[in-house]
Enzyme design. Structure first.
Site, mmCIF file in Angstrom:
data_model
loop_
_atom_site.group_PDB
_atom_site.id
_atom_site.type_symbol
_atom_site.label_atom_id
_atom_site.label_comp_id
_atom_site.label_asym_id
_atom_site.label_seq_id
_atom_site.Cartn_x
_atom_site.Cartn_y
_atom_site.Cartn_z
ATOM 1 N N ARG A 88 29.168 7.313 23.520
ATOM 2 C CA ARG A 88 27.998 8.016 24.046
ATOM 3 C C ARG A 88 26.763 7.335 23.464
ATOM 4 O O ARG A 88 26.794 6.825 22.360
ATOM 5 C CB ARG A 88 27.995 9.474 23.536
ATOM 6 C CG ARG A 88 28.996 10.362 24.198
ATOM 7 C CD ARG A 88 28.906 11.786 23.681
ATOM 8 N NE ARG A 88 28.530 11.875 22.271
ATOM 9 C CZ ARG A 88 27.372 12.336 21.830
ATOM 10 N NH1 ARG A 88 26.461 12.768 22.664
ATOM 11 N NH2 ARG A 88 27.118 12.399 20.540
ATOM 12 N N ARG A 108 17.813 11.811 25.535
ATOM 13 C CA ARG A 108 17.225 13.146 25.523
ATOM 14 C C ARG A 108 15.991 13.161 26.422
ATOM 15 O O ARG A 108 15.121 12.305 26.249
ATOM 16 C CB ARG A 108 16.810 13.426 24.078
ATOM 17 C CG ARG A 108 16.911 14.832 23.677
ATOM 18 C CD ARG A 108 16.546 14.955 22.238
ATOM 19 N NE ARG A 108 17.673 14.904 21.325
ATOM 20 C CZ ARG A 108 17.538 14.623 20.037
ATOM 21 N NH1 ARG A 108 16.358 14.328 19.535
ATOM 22 N NH2 ARG A 108 18.595 14.640 19.244
ATOM 23 N N ARG A 138 33.628 -3.932 7.948
ATOM 24 C CA ARG A 138 32.339 -4.608 8.012
ATOM 25 C C ARG A 138 31.618 -4.243 6.714
ATOM 26 O O ARG A 138 31.694 -3.086 6.253
ATOM 27 C CB ARG A 138 31.567 -4.078 9.230
ATOM 28 C CG ARG A 138 30.375 -4.883 9.592
ATOM 29 C CD ARG A 138 30.718 -6.106 10.396
ATOM 30 N NE ARG A 138 29.472 -6.804 10.710
ATOM 31 C CZ ARG A 138 29.285 -8.099 10.550
ATOM 32 N NH1 ARG A 138 30.258 -8.867 10.101
ATOM 33 N NH2 ARG A 138 28.136 -8.656 10.842
ATOM 34 N N ARG A 171 17.832 -2.886 9.357
ATOM 35 C CA ARG A 171 16.798 -1.883 9.114
ATOM 36 C C ARG A 171 16.151 -2.039 7.750
ATOM 37 O O ARG A 171 16.713 -2.689 6.860
ATOM 38 C CB ARG A 171 17.340 -0.458 9.294
ATOM 39 C CG ARG A 171 18.660 -0.189 8.597
ATOM 40 C CD ARG A 171 19.165 1.198 8.966
ATOM 41 N NE ARG A 171 20.221 1.633 8.077
ATOM 42 C CZ ARG A 171 20.689 2.870 8.009
ATOM 43 N NH1 ARG A 171 20.184 3.811 8.772
ATOM 44 N NH2 ARG A 171 21.660 3.177 7.171
ATOM 45 N N GLU A 192 18.580 -3.970 4.922
ATOM 46 C CA GLU A 192 20.028 -3.815 5.066
ATOM 47 C C GLU A 192 20.581 -4.902 5.991
ATOM 48 O O GLU A 192 20.240 -4.933 7.170
ATOM 49 C CB GLU A 192 20.280 -2.424 5.661
ATOM 50 C CG GLU A 192 21.641 -1.870 5.401
ATOM 51 C CD GLU A 192 21.724 -0.412 5.846
ATOM 52 O OE1 GLU A 192 21.032 0.449 5.271
ATOM 53 O OE2 GLU A 192 22.487 -0.148 6.778
ATOM 54 N N TYR A 205 35.516 6.429 9.326
ATOM 55 C CA TYR A 205 34.129 6.709 8.964
ATOM 56 C C TYR A 205 33.937 8.216 8.924
ATOM 57 O O TYR A 205 34.097 8.897 9.934
ATOM 58 C CB TYR A 205 33.128 6.081 9.951
ATOM 59 C CG TYR A 205 31.722 6.447 9.527
ATOM 60 C CD1 TYR A 205 31.054 5.695 8.574
ATOM 61 C CD2 TYR A 205 31.111 7.604 10.005
ATOM 62 C CE1 TYR A 205 29.802 6.065 8.115
ATOM 63 C CE2 TYR A 205 29.855 7.985 9.551
ATOM 64 C CZ TYR A 205 29.212 7.212 8.606
ATOM 65 O OH TYR A 205 27.976 7.593 8.139
ATOM 66 N N ASP A 216 31.216 11.288 7.915
ATOM 67 C CA ASP A 216 29.930 11.717 7.393
ATOM 68 C C ASP A 216 30.191 12.518 6.117
ATOM 69 O O ASP A 216 31.317 12.980 5.886
ATOM 70 C CB ASP A 216 29.201 12.595 8.424
ATOM 71 C CG ASP A 216 28.380 11.748 9.395
ATOM 72 O OD1 ASP A 216 27.888 10.682 8.979
ATOM 73 O OD2 ASP A 216 28.226 12.153 10.557
HETATM 74 P P1 FAD Z 1 33.173 6.818 -1.643
HETATM 75 O O1 FAD Z 1 31.865 7.445 -1.691
HETATM 76 O O2 FAD Z 1 33.336 5.468 -1.168
HETATM 77 O O3 FAD Z 1 33.929 7.043 -3.016
HETATM 78 C C1 FAD Z 1 35.122 6.361 -3.350
HETATM 79 C C2 FAD Z 1 35.027 5.959 -4.818
HETATM 80 O O4 FAD Z 1 36.289 5.448 -5.231
HETATM 81 C C3 FAD Z 1 33.997 4.868 -5.055
HETATM 82 O O5 FAD Z 1 33.112 5.269 -6.069
HETATM 83 C C4 FAD Z 1 34.841 3.665 -5.488
HETATM 84 O O6 FAD Z 1 34.176 2.846 -6.431
HETATM 85 C C5 FAD Z 1 36.051 4.349 -6.107
HETATM 86 N N1 FAD Z 1 37.265 3.502 -6.105
HETATM 87 C C6 FAD Z 1 37.792 2.840 -5.049
HETATM 88 N N2 FAD Z 1 38.889 2.157 -5.435
HETATM 89 C C7 FAD Z 1 39.057 2.391 -6.764
HETATM 90 C C8 FAD Z 1 39.999 1.944 -7.735
HETATM 91 N N3 FAD Z 1 40.981 1.094 -7.413
HETATM 92 N N4 FAD Z 1 39.877 2.396 -9.004
HETATM 93 C C9 FAD Z 1 38.878 3.233 -9.359
HETATM 94 N N5 FAD Z 1 37.943 3.679 -8.475
HETATM 95 C C10 FAD Z 1 38.026 3.262 -7.195
HETATM 96 N N6 FAD Z 1 27.079 10.177 5.675
HETATM 97 C C11 FAD Z 1 26.211 11.121 6.104
HETATM 98 O O7 FAD Z 1 26.578 12.290 6.229
HETATM 99 N N7 FAD Z 1 24.897 10.792 6.368
HETATM 100 C C12 FAD Z 1 24.428 9.524 6.242
HETATM 101 O O8 FAD Z 1 23.239 9.271 6.485
HETATM 102 C C13 FAD Z 1 25.334 8.512 5.816
HETATM 103 N N8 FAD Z 1 24.919 7.244 5.672
HETATM 104 C C14 FAD Z 1 25.802 6.278 5.287
HETATM 105 C C15 FAD Z 1 25.351 4.971 5.162
HETATM 106 C C16 FAD Z 1 26.221 3.967 4.798
HETATM 107 C C17 FAD Z 1 25.717 2.561 4.671
HETATM 108 C C18 FAD Z 1 27.589 4.274 4.558
HETATM 109 C C19 FAD Z 1 28.565 3.194 4.209
HETATM 110 C C20 FAD Z 1 28.047 5.579 4.651
HETATM 111 C C21 FAD Z 1 27.164 6.599 5.027
HETATM 112 N N9 FAD Z 1 27.572 7.932 5.109
HETATM 113 C C22 FAD Z 1 26.686 8.890 5.533
HETATM 114 C C23 FAD Z 1 28.968 8.322 4.782
HETATM 115 C C24 FAD Z 1 29.156 8.751 3.307
HETATM 116 O O9 FAD Z 1 28.808 7.687 2.471
HETATM 117 C C25 FAD Z 1 30.622 9.166 3.095
HETATM 118 O O10 FAD Z 1 30.929 10.291 3.864
HETATM 119 C C26 FAD Z 1 31.006 9.507 1.640
HETATM 120 O O11 FAD Z 1 30.386 8.707 0.702
HETATM 121 C C27 FAD Z 1 32.508 9.374 1.491
HETATM 122 O O12 FAD Z 1 32.912 9.763 0.182
HETATM 123 P P2 FAD Z 1 34.312 9.272 -0.392
HETATM 124 O O13 FAD Z 1 34.541 10.005 -1.658
HETATM 125 O O14 FAD Z 1 35.350 9.343 0.656
HETATM 126 O O15 FAD Z 1 34.131 7.711 -0.629
#
Ligand code: FAD
Length: 366
Positions: free
Chosen positions: A171, A175, A248, A279, A299, A347, A349
């Protein structure tokens, strides 16, 4: 066994899980390979400005339970994401709305805008879009595609739109009102003081070891707790036995500017192919911070290689098939829980990550 749970990763998934099971007396050890907690939501205060170290993070959700949950740990402001796109010397509002159409074609009514888009779609006469280019033209017409979608998307994925699968753009929000609010969600905002404070509160009573990679001493970590909550890359966990999942990556380039206000908005997209970044983020606008200087971050999307951060999963057919095999192995594990964006190769949020962590913790407790 010393702990009930070893949690690998201190992002939202690991931290919410630790907080929830900790409330019921379960003991957790969190290991984190980075030198800070928070994963990708980490914010760092530099020169009085909360910098979103791993890209702009704007919280938005329709889920009241998650919204109320998070508001226990921080007060949120009423930030509304209204990005602007720059194409050559032209400036457009996003998401595509009446302000964008007025700038593009000078039309003032929804009727006029709809007619132009319809005419452009008919001119191209795409029946079954075979690639992203055809899909986007089919959705928004040639002009918007050429100026606002093509360059940005090609930089983002490192491939021509005509070579990208159409499913990437299911999509394109269009708007027909003068409304620049990017998200349709009921709740939206930025935690005043940044995201790191939330993670610190979630982990307040939990032992955390930073700079500690699960894989450097795997045997030790596998024997330290009754269960493991693993939030790292699932293919790495299984020694890439079915092959590597593709991602990516991004490169961030930050600079301090000796001016109060650099671009007048938190997020400006550069949709021209010639400019290598997608951006520029000006962090102070997330919280309306009053300082003499400002910090901006460019970025750049880049190819993912080992040792780069895996940011966006490439959920095409090839990778989905590989992931399904890892998922099957994961489902048969008794004492390992896979959670979060890297372990689920999806992915998410922030609100979805939190929702999933709450659900997983609840299942453990019941
Ligand atoms: P992460 O935050 O990736 O945490 C995983 C952790 O595990 C990391 O700290 C990593 O270092 C650690 N780890 C991995 N492997 C190991 C290992 N072998 N040993 C020890 N530690 C390890 N969401 C929104 O709602 N709004 C937004 O505007 C938004 N913008 C984003 C922009 C970008 C560029 C990106 C990439 C994501 C965005 N998100 C956004 C999504 C958001 O970042 C995620 O939903 C969230 O961070 C996921 O949390 P997580 O705990 O799954 O993963």
């Amino acid at each position: 066994m010393l702990y009930d749970y070893l949690i690998v990763g201190s992002g939202f998934f690991g931290s919410v899980f630790a907080y929830e099971v900790g409330k019921l007396g379960k003991s957790c050890l969190v290991i984190e390979k980075r030198d800070h907690v928070g994963g990708n939501v980490f914010t760092e205060n530099l020169n009085g400005i909360n910098v979103h170290k791993y890209g702009a993070h704007i919280f938005h959700t329709n889920d009241k339970e998650v919204w109320d949950y998070l508001n226990q740990f921080a007060e949120f402001n009423r930030y509304t994401n209204s990005p602007v796109a720059i194409y050559k010397d032209e400036l457009y509002n996003l998401p595509f709305n009446m302000n964008t159409f007025y700038k593009m074609w000078g039309c003032k009514t929804p009727e006029e805008a709809k007619k132009i888009i319809e005419k452009q779609r008919n001119n191209e006469n795409v029946q079954n879009p075979k690639n992203l280019e055809e899909q986007a033209i089919n959705l928004v017409g040639r002009d918007i595609y050429a100026k606002l979608v093509k360059g940005y998307t090609e930089k983002q994925w490192g491939k021509k739109c005509s070579e990208l699968p159409s499913f990437i753009i299911k999509r394109l929000p269009v708007r027909f009102t003068y409304d620049n609010n990017y998200f349709n969600d009921k709740y939206q905002g930025i935690p005043i003081g940044g995201y790191t404070q939330i993670i610190e509160k979630l982990l307040k009573n939990v032992k955390v070891k930073l700079n500690t990679n699960f894989f450097t001493d795997r045997e030790k970590w596998e024997n330290i707790a009754n269960k493991i909550v693993y939030t790292g890359m699932i293919d790495k966990y299984y020694g890439y036995c079915y092959g590597k999942l593709e991602y990516r990556s991004l490169k961030f380039e930050s600079e301090i500017k000796n001016i109060e206000n650099f671009q007048g908005n938190a997020v400006i997209n550069y949709t021209e192919n010639k400019i290598p970044y997608t951006r520029i983020i000006e962090h102070k606008h997330f919280e309306n911070t009053k300082t003499n200087k400002t910090i901006i971050t460019k970025e750049y999307p880049i190819k993912y290689k080992e040792n780069e951060e895996p940011y966006y999963p490439i959920n095409d057919d090839k990778n989905s098939k590989i992931y399904k095999k890892y998922e099957k192995l994961a489902k048969n594990e008794e004492n390992i829980i896979f959670g979060g964006r890297l372990a689920k190769y999806k992915y998410y949020d922030m609100w979805e990550t939190i929702k999933e962590a709450l659900k997983t913790a609840k299942n453990e407790i019941n």
